[in-house]
Design a protein around this motif. Structure first.
Motif, PDB file in Angstrom:
ATOM      1  N   GLY A  68      22.621  34.670  68.840  1.00 28.16           N
ATOM      2  CA  GLY A  68      23.235  35.915  69.315  1.00 28.16           C
ATOM      3  C   GLY A  68      24.695  35.833  69.701  1.00 28.16           C
ATOM      4  O   GLY A  68      25.193  36.688  70.419  1.00 28.16           O
ATOM      5  N   LYS A  71      27.325  35.002  64.956  1.00 30.81           N
ATOM      6  CA  LYS A  71      27.426  34.210  63.721  1.00 30.81           C
ATOM      7  C   LYS A  71      27.376  35.082  62.463  1.00 30.81           C
ATOM      8  O   LYS A  71      28.239  34.954  61.596  1.00 30.81           O
ATOM      9  CB  LYS A  71      26.245  33.239  63.752  1.00 30.81           C
ATOM     10  CG  LYS A  71      26.096  32.284  62.678  1.00 30.81           C
ATOM     11  CD  LYS A  71      24.960  31.323  62.988  1.00 30.81           C
ATOM     12  CE  LYS A  71      24.059  31.678  64.126  1.00 30.81           C
ATOM     13  NZ  LYS A  71      23.148  32.804  63.885  1.00 30.81           N
ATOM     14  N   SER A  72      26.391  35.958  62.363  1.00 30.89           N
ATOM     15  CA  SER A  72      26.247  36.764  61.140  1.00 30.89           C
ATOM     16  C   SER A  72      27.397  37.757  61.009  1.00 30.89           C
ATOM     17  O   SER A  72      27.893  38.017  59.905  1.00 30.89           O
ATOM     18  CB  SER A  72      24.917  37.520  61.148  1.00 30.89           C
ATOM     19  OG  SER A  72      23.863  36.621  61.339  1.00 30.89           O
ATOM     20  N   THR A  73      27.829  38.319  62.141  1.00 29.71           N
ATOM     21  CA  THR A  73      28.969  39.237  62.121  1.00 29.71           C
ATOM     22  C   THR A  73      30.194  38.506  61.588  1.00 29.71           C
ATOM     23  O   THR A  73      30.931  39.034  60.742  1.00 29.71           O
ATOM     24  CB  THR A  73      29.246  39.758  63.556  1.00 29.71           C
ATOM     25  OG1 THR A  73      28.045  40.345  64.044  1.00 29.71           O
ATOM     26  CG2 THR A  73      30.374  40.758  63.602  1.00 29.71           C
ATOM     27  N   VAL A 307      35.231  43.476  70.455  1.00 30.66           N
ATOM     28  CA  VAL A 307      35.747  44.792  70.043  1.00 30.66           C
ATOM     29  C   VAL A 307      34.551  45.661  69.669  1.00 30.66           C
ATOM     30  O   VAL A 307      33.790  45.320  68.754  1.00 30.66           O
ATOM     31  CB  VAL A 307      36.694  44.647  68.823  1.00 30.66           C
ATOM     32  CG1 VAL A 307      37.182  46.006  68.350  1.00 30.66           C
ATOM     33  CG2 VAL A 307      37.879  43.760  69.169  1.00 30.66           C
TER      34      VAL A 307
END
Ligand SMILES: Nc1ncnc2c1ncn2[C@@H]1O[C@H](COP(=O)(O)OP(=O)(O)OP(=O)(O)O)[C@@H](O)[C@H]1O
Ligand SMILES: [Mg+2]
Length: 356
Positions: A68, A71-73, A307
């Motif tokens: 969480g 990482k994927s973002t 952001v």
């Protein structure tokens, strides 16, 4: 079925006598009964040589030691940022978070049709925003509605594979990972120069140092790895574990990317270091810890602010690196975009340096 009481008795009295301190009889000081973990040398010793992924020139791993942390973002935005560099690189994303795939959502590919197969039976990636992707999520069937209690609510949504859990043990997972790694045809679905495949494949790993990151590090010829973390002292021990694993696997570690490092107040434009990661603070335990790990400060290759629109972009399936603009110099979105581009440049630079 056994009555609950009997189950409990079986579990607690299964074999021989148990001491009061260790009622389950778990091995403790008796090292002979513990699995032997190699202490020295690379973990890859004795394994077959690492392989290239077919039709992929370079592989970049995006890992994190905690879940969480973004990482994927970052994986999706890194892929977009790399593809927007002046070199016009062809970039793809492989989602190896088999138990919690989120690349389809982040890339606007939720509930797409199952991927097609080439003549040779390889998976054909699914493309959006000009980025080909492959994910376990594309291969899962929709969660079956219970046939005994069909929904009578006309507003209820049809079942989707978003709700389908992957309930596999190690061997099945290993098999799936190997297929996703080596049986995806990255030359298919790439619009420019269709025959040459990808310049870079960004791999989104599951959090931690479990089976999947370990297998990838052992099986694949990797060019660069980044570890995503938040800048708090508590994350340090997790980061240390990740760094140590990749070093043992002899996988090139480009550096750490700090995510949600600070928040830029829209009113006063001041940076607020929510996790105490102010680089100018002499008591910044995170930076001190990174140095103590034998990584100089230079190995923190980027610091991305929190952001809100970055998160929203992901929810909508449009990576912020693609759509974000930002207004003034201190606009949080603009600061984030500059930091993300700089991470992409650093990774590409490092790959080039290591190759020449
Ligand atoms: N810089 C950022 N600013 C605002 N929100 C962010 C930022 N980075 C990530 N997020 C949000 O944080 C949440 C977690 O991000 P993400 O799913 O990318 O983490 P993860 O490390 O991949 O998680 P997991 O370990 O579950 O795979 C998401 O809601 C995402 O939109
Ligand atoms: Mg993720």
């Amino acid at each position: 079925m056994l009555p609950a009481g009997l189950w409990r008795r079986r579990i607690f009295t299964a074999s021989g006598s148990r001491s009061h301190e260790n009622p389950l009889g778990l091995p403790s000081n008796n090292t002979r009964s513990l699995p032997q973990i190699p202490r020295r040398g690379p973990i890859s010793r004795g394994l077959p040589p690492k392989r290239k992924i077919p039709n992929v020139k370079r592989v970049v791993l995006v890992s994190s030691c905690k879940g969480g942390v973004g990482k994927s973002t970052i994986a999706t935005n890194l892929a977009v940022s790399l593809s927007l560099l002046p070199q016009r690189l062809r970039v793809g994303i492989l989602d190896l978070d088999v138990f919690g795939p989120s690349i389809p959502t982040l890339m606007g590919l939720k509930n797409v049709e199952e991927p097609g197969l080439t003549r040779d039976g390889a998976l054909i990636p699914i493309t959006n925003h000009s980025i080909p992707t492959m994910s376990m999520a594309y291969l899962l069937p929709p969660a079956s509605q219970s046939s005994s209690s069909p929904s009578t609510n006309p507003d209820s949504e049809p079942p989707t594979n978003e709700d389908t859990p992957v309930v596999w043990r190690g061997l099945m997972v290993q098999k799936a990972v190997q297929q996703l790694l080596f049986q995806t045809d990255w030359s298919a679905g790439v619009s420019q120069g269709a025959s040459s495949g990808l310049d870079i494949l960004v791999v989104d790993l599951p959090p931690g140092t479990g089976d999947i990151p370990l297998s990838v590090g052992q099986l694949v010829d990797v060019d660069s790895t980044i570890i995503i973390t938040t800048p708090d002292a508590l994350s340090l021990s997790d980061v240390r574990r990740g760094v140590s694993m990749f070093r043992k696997l002899e996988v090139p570690l480009t550096g750490l990317v700090i995510n949600n490092g600070y928040f830029i107040c829209p009113n006063c434009t001041e940076r607020h270091y929510l996790f105490g990661g102010n680089p100018n603070d002499s008591e910044n335990m995170f930076t001190k810890g990174v140095k103590a790990m034998g990584m100089d400060g230079d190995r923190i290759i980027g610091e991305l602010p929190l952001v809100v629109d970055v998160g929203r972009g992901g929810e909508k399936g449009i990576p912020y690196a693609l759509s974000g603009r930002g207004k003034g110099d201190n606009d949080p979105g603009k600061v984030w975009l500059a930091a993300m581009t700089s991470v992409a440049e650093r990774i590409w630079g490092e790959i080039q340096f290591n190759t020449n």
